[in-house]
Design an enzyme around this catalytic site. Structure first.
Site, PDB file in Angstrom:
ATOM      1  N   ARG B  32      69.929  26.318  35.638  1.00  0.00           N
ATOM      2  CA  ARG B  32      70.501  26.881  34.421  1.00  0.00           C
ATOM      3  C   ARG B  32      71.246  25.803  33.654  1.00  0.00           C
ATOM      4  O   ARG B  32      71.537  24.735  34.192  1.00  0.00           O
ATOM      5  CB  ARG B  32      71.414  28.060  34.731  1.00  0.00           C
ATOM      6  CG  ARG B  32      72.441  27.791  35.833  1.00  0.00           C
ATOM      7  CD  ARG B  32      73.686  28.560  35.639  1.00  0.00           C
ATOM      8  NE  ARG B  32      74.374  28.105  34.435  1.00  0.00           N
ATOM      9  CZ  ARG B  32      75.057  26.949  34.349  1.00  0.00           C
ATOM     10  NH1 ARG B  32      75.153  26.123  35.374  1.00  0.00           N
ATOM     11  NH2 ARG B  32      75.658  26.601  33.209  1.00  0.00           N
ATOM     12  N   ALA B  34      71.463  24.784  29.230  1.00  0.00           N
ATOM     13  CA  ALA B  34      70.442  24.550  28.215  1.00  0.00           C
ATOM     14  C   ALA B  34      69.731  23.196  28.380  1.00  0.00           C
ATOM     15  O   ALA B  34      68.493  23.148  28.421  1.00  0.00           O
ATOM     16  CB  ALA B  34      71.057  24.699  26.817  1.00  0.00           C
ATOM     17  N   ARG B  69      63.409  32.163  29.302  1.00  0.00           N
ATOM     18  CA  ARG B  69      64.748  32.394  28.752  1.00  0.00           C
ATOM     19  C   ARG B  69      64.709  32.067  27.274  1.00  0.00           C
ATOM     20  O   ARG B  69      64.508  30.916  26.877  1.00  0.00           O
ATOM     21  CB  ARG B  69      65.801  31.559  29.491  1.00  0.00           C
ATOM     22  CG  ARG B  69      65.841  31.948  30.979  1.00  0.00           C
ATOM     23  CD  ARG B  69      67.151  31.617  31.633  1.00  0.00           C
ATOM     24  NE  ARG B  69      68.258  32.340  31.030  1.00  0.00           N
ATOM     25  CZ  ARG B  69      69.528  31.962  31.168  1.00  0.00           C
ATOM     26  NH1 ARG B  69      69.831  30.879  31.846  1.00  0.00           N
ATOM     27  NH2 ARG B  69      70.492  32.672  30.623  1.00  0.00           N
ATOM     28  N   ASP B 220      73.933  26.763  23.527  1.00  0.00           N
ATOM     29  CA  ASP B 220      72.532  26.983  23.883  1.00  0.00           C
ATOM     30  C   ASP B 220      71.610  26.844  22.677  1.00  0.00           C
ATOM     31  O   ASP B 220      70.436  26.508  22.811  1.00  0.00           O
ATOM     32  CB  ASP B 220      72.364  28.354  24.537  1.00  0.00           C
ATOM     33  CG  ASP B 220      72.983  28.364  25.921  1.00  0.00           C
ATOM     34  OD1 ASP B 220      74.205  28.594  26.013  1.00  0.00           O
ATOM     35  OD2 ASP B 220      72.263  28.103  26.901  1.00  0.00           O
ATOM     36  N   ASN B 230      76.156  30.609  22.453  1.00  0.00           N
ATOM     37  CA  ASN B 230      76.538  30.090  23.767  1.00  0.00           C
ATOM     38  C   ASN B 230      76.775  31.300  24.668  1.00  0.00           C
ATOM     39  O   ASN B 230      76.708  32.454  24.230  1.00  0.00           O
ATOM     40  CB  ASN B 230      77.786  29.197  23.654  1.00  0.00           C
ATOM     41  CG  ASN B 230      78.073  28.427  24.932  1.00  0.00           C
ATOM     42  OD1 ASN B 230      77.160  27.888  25.557  1.00  0.00           O
ATOM     43  ND2 ASN B 230      79.326  28.387  25.347  1.00  0.00           N
ATOM     44  N   LYS B 231      77.037  31.039  25.926  1.00  0.00           N
ATOM     45  CA  LYS B 231      77.226  32.100  26.923  1.00  0.00           C
ATOM     46  C   LYS B 231      78.163  33.199  26.424  1.00  0.00           C
ATOM     47  O   LYS B 231      79.186  32.923  25.784  1.00  0.00           O
ATOM     48  CB  LYS B 231      77.798  31.458  28.191  1.00  0.00           C
ATOM     49  CG  LYS B 231      78.046  32.393  29.346  1.00  0.00           C
ATOM     50  CD  LYS B 231      76.826  33.175  29.774  1.00  0.00           C
ATOM     51  CE  LYS B 231      75.659  32.289  30.141  1.00  0.00           C
ATOM     52  NZ  LYS B 231      74.403  33.059  30.357  1.00  0.00           N
TER      53      LYS B 231
END
Lengths: 337, 337
Positions: B32, B34, B69, B220, B230-231
């Site tokens: 995991r 990016a 993803r 990301d 982003n997360k």
């Protein structure tokens, strides 16, 4: 009491038959929610008085109960009310009187929550006329009947709207580290209110996207200027709601207001065990149980005596004639009844 | 690769020897971050080309890898670079060329992260002169070497400052539902950087209290106007940082910028499995993996080519002479090298 640490997996009743058992249940969050721990502690003090009705023993028991969880003012308020009520009585009459007073306090909390439901439902109905989609409400932690005795605080207006036939959908924030959002999802489902669980961080995109009409949360202690201490995670939602133009409502009985406290900086914030966050023992952890939302981010307070501006609360309630200025000096001051 | 789902409890290496194994590792988040999933997918495409170097087979394999993803643009960017690189070659030469190109991509990511470390450390040193207490940085998710190959993005400036002897303390946000904060805490501890883990909600009181000097996160996908995906949990921190007057920095290689995308509304947000949030199967769950932080909340981007304003990114990098206007039309456009 219901052992809330077993929910939503298992509904189990727990008998608390000593002040020590009451203290343990509150500290370990088997019993949780500001109004409920107030009432439970009141009964705990009554149990202590039955063991020893001496004035100094009562004081010691009251202090021990108040130390279990420092942030919610309802606990200190309820314990001090019972203490003041029995102090003038002969020792032999104190236990029975304390038990009766705890029962009256419980009844008063139920009435307050029912009124909060009426006041909140009226506010939401007026502010958000019926639309094609359900009314979308974001809540945090659990401020339902599990956290009170009946109805709840933040969930009371939602139950009331449901009873009035209004379609409501609730976004339930998980509420790490103890996941009380699962309690809220369980309560709502049992009562037929559709809801969706999200991680706490999901409040960001939900609020920014226009999918949420308003936020509605409870409170553990409210300062005189309207600053609100509530479960950790409340403040981030409030600031994101403000940024997105979404109203942010706090529902709480007036027993939650610490009238003598000028602002939120004076509210003691409980730090809880690191094991609630991770069991990796070589990582340092900071685990505050609550945060303070500044009054400027709160659209309004929903109380049993009506909607109040989240500004100067003592002034508002003095003008309503329900708060006597002399009572402002001490924490947990009582309203005129 | 390191199987990141076992960390921080266990450090275990995993050999990925087929495109299917690569796809599974990315989807299940064993691999995991990016930049790292970009490079891993590039090697995955090289493995696919070794199995079948036909043009249509390459296209199918590329599509399958890109579907694992959807949010991080680095994945689509890396896969499309490998595809474009081998297309003009005879079939027999494609596998070896793809393998070499994947290796070059990995090297380029390492160089980019090292440069981000230099640029970010210089920015932070200038903005926050040495004080009596350590520099206090709040980060979210994991944007360290685990998520890249070396150095990391958000953590690269922190490692660089540590190497320069600057005292730094990092507040690590847990990052529900997958708890990548634990990966960050593990990385930082392994490298001797003091850090403290907090639940995501604790960013509220930390930022409001003045205990945090700045936020520093990865990305990301970044749209042309500077909106940052982003997360999940990044956006709440950004809005709270703005409210508290705390700078909010995003560190990312330019392979993360989707040059042709006007703003963050066009970024596909991955919805992940409900089981990541709860295993109570009768509760509805919404589990978005990412959120979009609007550019107005981002103080600056830290890239391998310097600090960039989080405004009109194409204009900034065209003026720097590193981006050709003709390349803006397609996602993952390549910079002039």
């Amino acid at each position: 009491v219901i052992d809330q640490t077993l929910l939503p997996g298992r509904l189990e009743l727990l008998r608390l038959d000593s002040p020590a058992a009451v203290g343990e249940a509150i500290r370990s969050m088997r019993v949780r929610g500001a109004p409920l721990i107030g009432v439970t502690a009141a009964y705990g003090l009554a149990l202590a008085i039955a063991e020893d009705p001496g004035t100094r023993a009562i004081e010691r028991a009251a202090q021990a109960l108040c130390a279990t969880r420092p942030t919610a003012v309802n606990l200190a308020w309820a314990v001090s009310r019972i203490g003041e009520h029995v102090r003038p009585l002969p020792a032999a009459e104190r236990a029975a009187a304390a038990w009766r007073a705890a029962g009256e306090l419980a009844e008063a909390e139920v009435r307050a929550c029912e009124a909060i439901g009426r006041v909140g439902a009226a506010l939401l109905s007026e502010r958000f006329p019926v639309a094609a989609r359900p009314l979308e409400i974001l809540t945090h932690c659990n401020a339902g009947w599990l956290a009170t005795i009946e109805w709840g605080t933040a969930l009371a207006p939602i139950y009331r709207l449901r009873d009035e036939g209004r379609a409501v959908h609730v976004w339930v924030s998980e509420t790490r580290p103890r996941n009380q959002g699962l309690l809220t999802a369980w309560e709502l489902r049992e009562h037929g209110v559709p809801c969706t669980l999200v991680v706490d961080s999901a409040a960001g995109p939900l609020l920014a996207s226009g999918r949420v009409d308003c936020c509605l949360v409870g409170a553990d202690r409210i300062a005189g200027n309207g600053d609100v201490a509530n479960k950790i995670g409340t403040a981030l939602k409030a600031v994101a709601a403000k940024d997105a133009g979404v109203p942010f409502y706090v529902a709480a009985p007036l027993s939650t207001v610490d009238w003598g406290l000028a602002d939120g900086r004076g509210i003691p914030i409980e730090e809880r065990d690191r094991g609630e966050v991770t069991d990796e023992f070589d990582i340092a952890v900071f685990n505050p149980g609550f945060d303070v939302t500044p009054a400027r981010l709160v659209t309004a307070l929903i109380t049993e005596l009506g909607v109040a501006p989240a500004g100067d609360l003592p002034k508002h309630f003095m003008e309503l004639g329900v708060l006597h200025p002399a009572r402002l000096a001490r924490p947990g001051a009582e309203l005129e009844s």
